[in-house]
Design a protein around this motif. Structure first.
Motif, PDB file in Angstrom:
ATOM      1  N   GLY A 195      18.839-121.629   7.294  1.00 47.01           N
ATOM      2  CA  GLY A 195      20.038-122.331   6.853  1.00 47.01           C
ATOM      3  C   GLY A 195      19.840-123.825   6.933  1.00 47.01           C
ATOM      4  O   GLY A 195      18.774-124.324   7.282  1.00 47.01           O
ATOM      5  N   GLY A 196      20.911-124.546   6.638  1.00 53.38           N
ATOM      6  CA  GLY A 196      20.809-125.997   6.626  1.00 53.38           C
ATOM      7  C   GLY A 196      21.319-126.673   7.879  1.00 53.38           C
ATOM      8  O   GLY A 196      21.191-127.884   8.027  1.00 53.38           O
ATOM      9  N   ASP A 197      21.911-125.898   8.817  1.00 52.05           N
ATOM     10  CA  ASP A 197      22.413-126.507  10.042  1.00 52.05           C
ATOM     11  C   ASP A 197      21.256-126.961  10.927  1.00 52.05           C
ATOM     12  O   ASP A 197      20.241-126.281  11.036  1.00 52.05           O
ATOM     13  N   PHE A 198      21.434-128.094  11.574  1.00 51.45           N
ATOM     14  CA  PHE A 198      20.398-128.602  12.466  1.00 51.45           C
ATOM     15  C   PHE A 198      21.036-129.486  13.533  1.00 51.45           C
ATOM     16  O   PHE A 198      22.167-129.952  13.377  1.00 51.45           O
ATOM     17  N   TYR A 199      20.321-129.682  14.617  1.00 49.57           N
ATOM     18  CA  TYR A 199      20.734-130.671  15.609  1.00 49.57           C
ATOM     19  C   TYR A 199      19.486-131.233  16.273  1.00 49.57           C
ATOM     20  O   TYR A 199      18.397-130.654  16.201  1.00 49.57           O
ATOM     21  N   ASP A 200      19.638-132.371  16.921  1.00 48.54           N
ATOM     22  CA  ASP A 200      18.532-133.003  17.624  1.00 48.54           C
ATOM     23  C   ASP A 200      19.108-133.896  18.715  1.00 48.54           C
ATOM     24  O   ASP A 200      20.192-134.477  18.551  1.00 48.54           O
ATOM     25  N   VAL A 201      18.398-133.971  19.816  1.00 49.66           N
ATOM     26  CA  VAL A 201      18.758-134.861  20.921  1.00 49.66           C
ATOM     27  C   VAL A 201      17.480-135.570  21.346  1.00 49.66           C
ATOM     28  O   VAL A 201      16.512-134.917  21.726  1.00 49.66           O
ATOM     29  N   PHE A 202      17.454-136.883  21.253  1.00 53.44           N
ATOM     30  CA  PHE A 202      16.225-137.599  21.568  1.00 53.44           C
ATOM     31  C   PHE A 202      16.539-138.959  22.184  1.00 53.44           C
ATOM     32  O   PHE A 202      17.617-139.517  21.999  1.00 53.44           O
ATOM     33  N   GLN A 203      15.543-139.472  22.903  1.00 51.69           N
ATOM     34  CA  GLN A 203      15.691-140.735  23.618  1.00 51.69           C
ATOM     35  C   GLN A 203      15.136-141.875  22.781  1.00 51.69           C
ATOM     36  O   GLN A 203      14.055-141.769  22.196  1.00 51.69           O
ATOM     37  N   VAL A 204      15.861-142.986  22.746  1.00 49.29           N
ATOM     38  CA  VAL A 204      15.404-144.190  22.070  1.00 49.29           C
ATOM     39  C   VAL A 204      14.789-145.164  23.080  1.00 49.29           C
ATOM     40  O   VAL A 204      13.737-145.747  22.854  1.00 49.29           O
ATOM     41  N   ASP A 215      24.454-130.598   8.553  1.00 51.03           N
ATOM     42  CA  ASP A 215      24.406-129.410   7.703  1.00 51.03           C
ATOM     43  C   ASP A 215      23.923-129.814   6.318  1.00 51.03           C
ATOM     44  O   ASP A 215      24.584-130.585   5.623  1.00 51.03           O
ATOM     45  N   VAL A 216      22.742-129.324   5.943  1.00 49.40           N
ATOM     46  CA  VAL A 216      22.200-129.548   4.607  1.00 49.40           C
ATOM     47  C   VAL A 216      22.704-128.451   3.689  1.00 49.40           C
ATOM     48  O   VAL A 216      22.714-127.264   4.053  1.00 49.40           O
ATOM     49  N   GLN A 217      23.110-128.829   2.481  1.00 49.19           N
ATOM     50  CA  GLN A 217      23.660-127.874   1.532  1.00 49.19           C
ATOM     51  C   GLN A 217      22.601-126.845   1.135  1.00 49.19           C
ATOM     52  O   GLN A 217      21.454-127.171   0.841  1.00 49.19           O
ATOM     53  N   GLY A 218      23.014-125.570   1.153  1.00 49.21           N
ATOM     54  CA  GLY A 218      22.131-124.510   0.696  1.00 49.21           C
ATOM     55  C   GLY A 218      21.334-123.864   1.813  1.00 49.21           C
ATOM     56  O   GLY A 218      21.475-124.185   2.986  1.00 49.21           O
ATOM     57  N   LYS A 219      20.453-122.940   1.406  1.00 54.15           N
ATOM     58  CA  LYS A 219      19.612-122.206   2.338  1.00 54.15           C
ATOM     59  C   LYS A 219      18.223-122.050   1.739  1.00 54.15           C
ATOM     60  O   LYS A 219      17.975-122.417   0.598  1.00 54.15           O
ATOM     61  N   GLY A 220      17.314-121.489   2.519  1.00 56.41           N
ATOM     62  CA  GLY A 220      15.971-121.219   2.034  1.00 56.41           C
ATOM     63  C   GLY A 220      15.003-122.355   2.294  1.00 56.41           C
ATOM     64  O   GLY A 220      15.300-123.326   2.983  1.00 56.41           O
ATOM     65  N   ALA A 224      15.347-126.126   3.947  1.00 55.99           N
ATOM     66  CA  ALA A 224      14.625-126.427   5.183  1.00 55.99           C
ATOM     67  C   ALA A 224      13.799-127.703   5.037  1.00 55.99           C
ATOM     68  O   ALA A 224      13.702-128.508   5.968  1.00 55.99           O
ATOM     69  N   ALA A 225      13.196-127.903   3.863  1.00 51.30           N
ATOM     70  CA  ALA A 225      12.419-129.116   3.640  1.00 51.30           C
ATOM     71  C   ALA A 225      13.306-130.357   3.704  1.00 51.30           C
ATOM     72  O   ALA A 225      12.931-131.377   4.287  1.00 51.30           O
ATOM     73  N   VAL A 226      14.502-130.270   3.102  1.00 50.12           N
ATOM     74  CA  VAL A 226      15.421-131.403   3.161  1.00 50.12           C
ATOM     75  C   VAL A 226      15.914-131.598   4.595  1.00 50.12           C
ATOM     76  O   VAL A 226      16.074-132.732   5.065  1.00 50.12           O
ATOM     77  N   THR A 227      16.138-130.503   5.312  1.00 49.93           N
ATOM     78  CA  THR A 227      16.563-130.604   6.709  1.00 49.93           C
ATOM     79  C   THR A 227      15.516-131.332   7.537  1.00 49.93           C
ATOM     80  O   THR A 227      15.847-132.183   8.382  1.00 49.93           O
TER      81      THR A 227
END
Length: 399
Positions: A195-204, A215-220, A224-227
């Protein structure tokens, strides 16, 4: 691409360790070292860097600037991101660049650098460690080749999609001193398709963290590449921009310039600890606003709505500053939560989500697990959309 002679460098470094000679340890370290003036002119370089690149000592020291060793694209990035980051933050970490070697070949590297200042704050010297990233680059190229092969058949595409999903969702949130961070992700359906859902937690930097959920539109595979593009654009933009609204603006520009018709939504929260107190700055692009739960108060939405990312020219995004006190929690989620439906078509809704967050005031993991469990139960265990939740709670002093 020909790899630098690592075996000889490693052997020399082991010999330097045996001799316990500081000068040899510097010259024969398993990474390149450069010292430059604040304007980038090389004043010292170790033998490892010279061996990798093929330059002679007299060709670099006092004659070349670090930026002179980069290709055109690297020079632009150096002037627009790398150098400003060093000036503002005093350090730059894991910057991917290419070094143009003496024979013209390009050596992919990762660069860490610190800017030393005197007691008055005047820049004195930039100390740079250069790590050979040849194998990493080869690995990245192999992944791209695997993606192209996978597209030749539906079975291969499915296998690639499952592999990509593992790289887009961190296995566990990082440990953040002073914060309790928990995340949950549940793909739609049987979980086989990306799917297009994603999250990230990172230190600057020290006491400076970024949480992004989107959330990236679409699936597949294409989604995933756009995500992946979105996730790593946010990481790169967060180094050069302090304000989440500027991170979203950069992401919007990248999406509109990319070869895709897919758009996305995202919420970026930058969390900084100043004088022992945490502060969050939140910006949203077409995404549900986070919930803020304070001690003794019902959860409320924070932030201001912004436009979808990758769609409109000249979008405007807004930062909202939120002071966080011990016991407060910030809950980020995708629309797979509030837009979950029962078979009769009834939406899960904002009020039900707020009630679950209000009821569970324990550790962050309790909140995320409760939300996921309640949303799944609402849909009788059949998720019709991806679900992602991240909870960040401020720990009481001494925890």
């Amino acid at each position: 691409m020909t790899s630098p002679p690592r075996d000889a460098s490693d052997a020399a470094f082991r010999e330097a360790l045996r001799q316990d000679d500081p000068a040899l340890l510097y010259d024969r370290a398993p990474c390149g070292y450069l010292s430059t003036t604040p304007d980038g002119r090389v004043v010292r370089v170790n033998e490892t860097f010279l061996t990798w690149t093929g330059y002679r000592h007299e060709e670099l020291v006092g004659r070349r600037r670090f930026v002179d060793l980069l290709p055109v694209g690297g020079r632009i990035y150096h002037e627009t991101h790398y150098a400003p980051t060093l000036r503002m933050q005093g350090m730059a970490r894991e910057i991917a660049l290419e070094i143009v070697c003496a024979d013209g070949r390009r050596l992919p590297v990762l660069v860490n650098a610190v800017l030393d200042r005197d007691a008055d704050g005047t820049p004195l010297v930039i100390r740079t460690a250069v790590f050979d990233a040849t194998e990493r680059r080869r690995y990245e190229q192999e992944l791209l080749a695997a993606k192209r092969r996978a597209e030749e058949s539906e079975v291969r595409a499915l296998q690639l999609a499952q592999t990509l999903q593992q790289t887009l969702i961190p296995p566990t949130p990082p440990h953040v001193p002073g914060l309790d961070v928990a995340a949950a992700y549940r793909p739609a359906g049987d979980g086989r398709h990306v799917g297009g859902d994603f999250y990230d937690v990172f230190q600057v930097s020290t006491d400076d963290w970024v949480v992004v959920l989107g959330d990236v539109q679409g699936k597949g595979v294409q989604a995933a590449a756009v995500t992946a593009l979105v996730r790593y654009t946010v990481r790169a933009a967060s180094v050069g921009h302090d304000a989440p609204r500027d991170v979203l603006r950069t992401l919007d520009e990248v999406l509109r310039g990319a070869d895709t018709e897919r758009f996305c939504t995202a919420v970026v929260a930058r969390l900084r600890r100043v004088d022992g107190a945490w502060h969050a700055t939140v910006a949203c692009g077409g995404h549900p606003l986070p919930l803020l739960r304070r001690r003794g108060a019902r959860p409320t939405s924070v932030g201001r709505h912004g436009p979808l990312l990758g769609v409109f020219p000249h979008p405007a995004f807004t930062d909202t500053d939120v002071p966080l006190r011990p016991g407060d929690a910030l809950v980020l989620y995708t629309d797979g939560v509030t837009e979950a439906r029962r078979r009769r078509g009834e939406l899960y809704g904002d009020d039900r989500l707020a009630a679950v967050v209000d009821e569970h005031r324990g550790p962050a993991a309790d909140v995320t697990d409760a939300i996921l469990a309640d949303v799944m139960a609402y849909q009788s265990g059949d998720a019709r959309d991806d679900i992602a939740v991240v909870t960040v709670a401020v720990e009481p002093p001494g925890t």
